[in-house]
Motif scaffolding. Structure first.
Motif, mmCIF file in Angstrom:
data_model
loop_
_atom_site.group_PDB
_atom_site.id
_atom_site.type_symbol
_atom_site.label_atom_id
_atom_site.label_comp_id
_atom_site.label_asym_id
_atom_site.label_seq_id
_atom_site.Cartn_x
_atom_site.Cartn_y
_atom_site.Cartn_z
ATOM 1 N N GLN A 88 0.859 -1.175 0.000
ATOM 2 C CA GLN A 88 0.000 0.000 0.000
ATOM 3 C C GLN A 88 0.902 1.234 0.000
ATOM 4 O O GLN A 88 2.099 1.126 0.247
ATOM 5 C CB GLN A 88 -0.901 0.001 1.234
ATOM 6 N N PRO A 89 0.335 2.410 -0.287
ATOM 7 C CA PRO A 89 1.166 3.619 -0.244
ATOM 8 C C PRO A 89 1.749 3.849 1.151
ATOM 9 O O PRO A 89 1.184 3.431 2.156
ATOM 10 C CB PRO A 89 0.177 4.737 -0.609
ATOM 11 N N HIS A 91 4.046 6.986 3.412
ATOM 12 C CA HIS A 91 4.599 8.338 3.406
ATOM 13 C C HIS A 91 6.129 8.273 3.317
ATOM 14 O O HIS A 91 6.762 7.498 4.042
ATOM 15 C CB HIS A 91 4.207 9.086 4.682
ATOM 16 N N TRP A 128 9.042 6.689 -5.717
ATOM 17 C CA TRP A 128 8.008 6.576 -4.687
ATOM 18 C C TRP A 128 6.729 7.303 -5.096
ATOM 19 O O TRP A 128 5.626 6.837 -4.788
ATOM 20 C CB TRP A 128 8.523 7.098 -3.351
ATOM 21 N N LEU A 131 4.978 4.878 -7.304
ATOM 22 C CA LEU A 131 4.415 3.758 -6.546
ATOM 23 C C LEU A 131 3.187 4.183 -5.740
ATOM 24 O O LEU A 131 2.229 3.426 -5.612
ATOM 25 C CB LEU A 131 5.482 3.182 -5.606
ATOM 26 N N ASN A 132 3.235 5.395 -5.190
ATOM 27 C CA ASN A 132 2.120 5.873 -4.364
ATOM 28 C C ASN A 132 0.977 6.437 -5.188
ATOM 29 O O ASN A 132 -0.114 6.649 -4.661
ATOM 30 C CB ASN A 132 2.605 6.949 -3.393
ATOM 31 N N CYS A 134 1.245 9.482 -6.846
ATOM 32 C CA CYS A 134 1.293 10.934 -6.643
ATOM 33 C C CYS A 134 1.494 11.667 -7.968
ATOM 34 O O CYS A 134 2.085 11.134 -8.903
ATOM 35 C CB CYS A 134 2.441 11.305 -5.718
ATOM 36 N N CYS A 164 -1.453 13.368 -3.793
ATOM 37 C CA CYS A 164 -1.079 12.026 -3.343
ATOM 38 C C CYS A 164 -2.249 11.393 -2.620
ATOM 39 O O CYS A 164 -3.118 12.100 -2.087
ATOM 40 C CB CYS A 164 0.114 12.097 -2.378
ATOM 41 N N ARG A 167 -2.509 8.145 2.340
ATOM 42 C CA ARG A 167 -1.437 7.499 3.107
ATOM 43 C C ARG A 167 -0.101 7.522 2.378
ATOM 44 O O ARG A 167 0.816 6.810 2.771
ATOM 45 C CB ARG A 167 -1.816 6.055 3.438
ATOM 46 N N GLY A 168 0.045 8.367 1.342
ATOM 47 C CA GLY A 168 1.239 8.277 0.517
ATOM 48 C C GLY A 168 1.905 9.589 0.153
ATOM 49 O O GLY A 168 2.296 9.788 -0.996
#
Length: 202
Positions: A88-89, A91, A128, A131-132, A134, A164, A167-168
């Motif tokens: 999951q995303p 931070h 990242w 992946l998230n 954003c 985003c 949670r990311g």
């Protein structure tokens, strides 16, 4: 097993026995703390400098279900972004010096003789963000943080992704002219912790 004092992190820092699972070991430590103490499961974070920062990236790739986020100072994620599969995303706060001689800021670097090719700080953050999920990175026009005692006044510029998932969040704090592990001011520690605590799991 090699005698080198490094975490067995992402591919470019895997010096030890490949079967040595430092990431799994750290998960076990966190879970043992959870068994013994009252822990806010929405606010579990990893942070580290250099090898420790890279270890935080690997942990986020493998155990995103457990933690809310990471803060990596002069660490890097995998050179091959396809090796990172977070559940999951998560931070991510990346802090780097623009003049890092060991691991480059904008591009790839070989650094120390024992360090293989690694992504730069910018590419680490871009990976990242992808992946998230954003979008829309925004770079501040001028430094807004004072994270290093080697430069007078504000020395650090923030790049943040404005779009985003909850949670990311992804940010890159660049210490202008800073080298490897550039943060050494009292403010840098406070800012890092404040950022993490402001980014819990939903």
């Amino acid at each position: 097993t090699t005698g080198l004092r490094f975490w067995n992190g992402p591919d470019f820092l895997s010096f030890s026995d490949p079967n040595m699972d430092d990431s799994g070991y750290l998960r076990g430590v966190i879970e043992e703390i959870q068994r013994r103490f009252a822990v806010d499961s929405k606010r579990i974070y990893l942070t580290g400098v250099s090898s420790g920062g890279a270890m935080a990236h690997r942990f986020a790739c493998e155990h995103a279900d457990l933690i809310a986020g990471i803060a990596s100072v002069s660490g890097r994620t995998y050179y091959d972004p396809n090796r990172c599969h977070p559940a999951q995303p998560v931070h991510v706060l990346q802090i780097d010096g623009s003049a890092d001689n060991y691991l480059g800021w904008t591009g790839d670097a070989y650094g120390l003789p024992v360090v293989a090719e690694a992504p730069g700080a910018v590419r680490t953050v871009q990976n990242w963000a992808r992946l998230n999920g954003c979008h829309e990175p925004v770079m501040e026009a001028a430094p807004s943080l004072d994270l290093s005692t080697s430069a007078a006044g504000m020395d650090t510029t923030v790049l943040r992704y404005t779009q985003c998932p909850p949670r990311g969040a992804v940010e890159l704090w660049t210490v202008n002219g800073g080298g490897h592990a550039p943060t050494d001011s009292a403010e840098s520690r406070v800012r890092l912790v404040d950022w993490l605590l402001a980014h819990p799991k939903p």
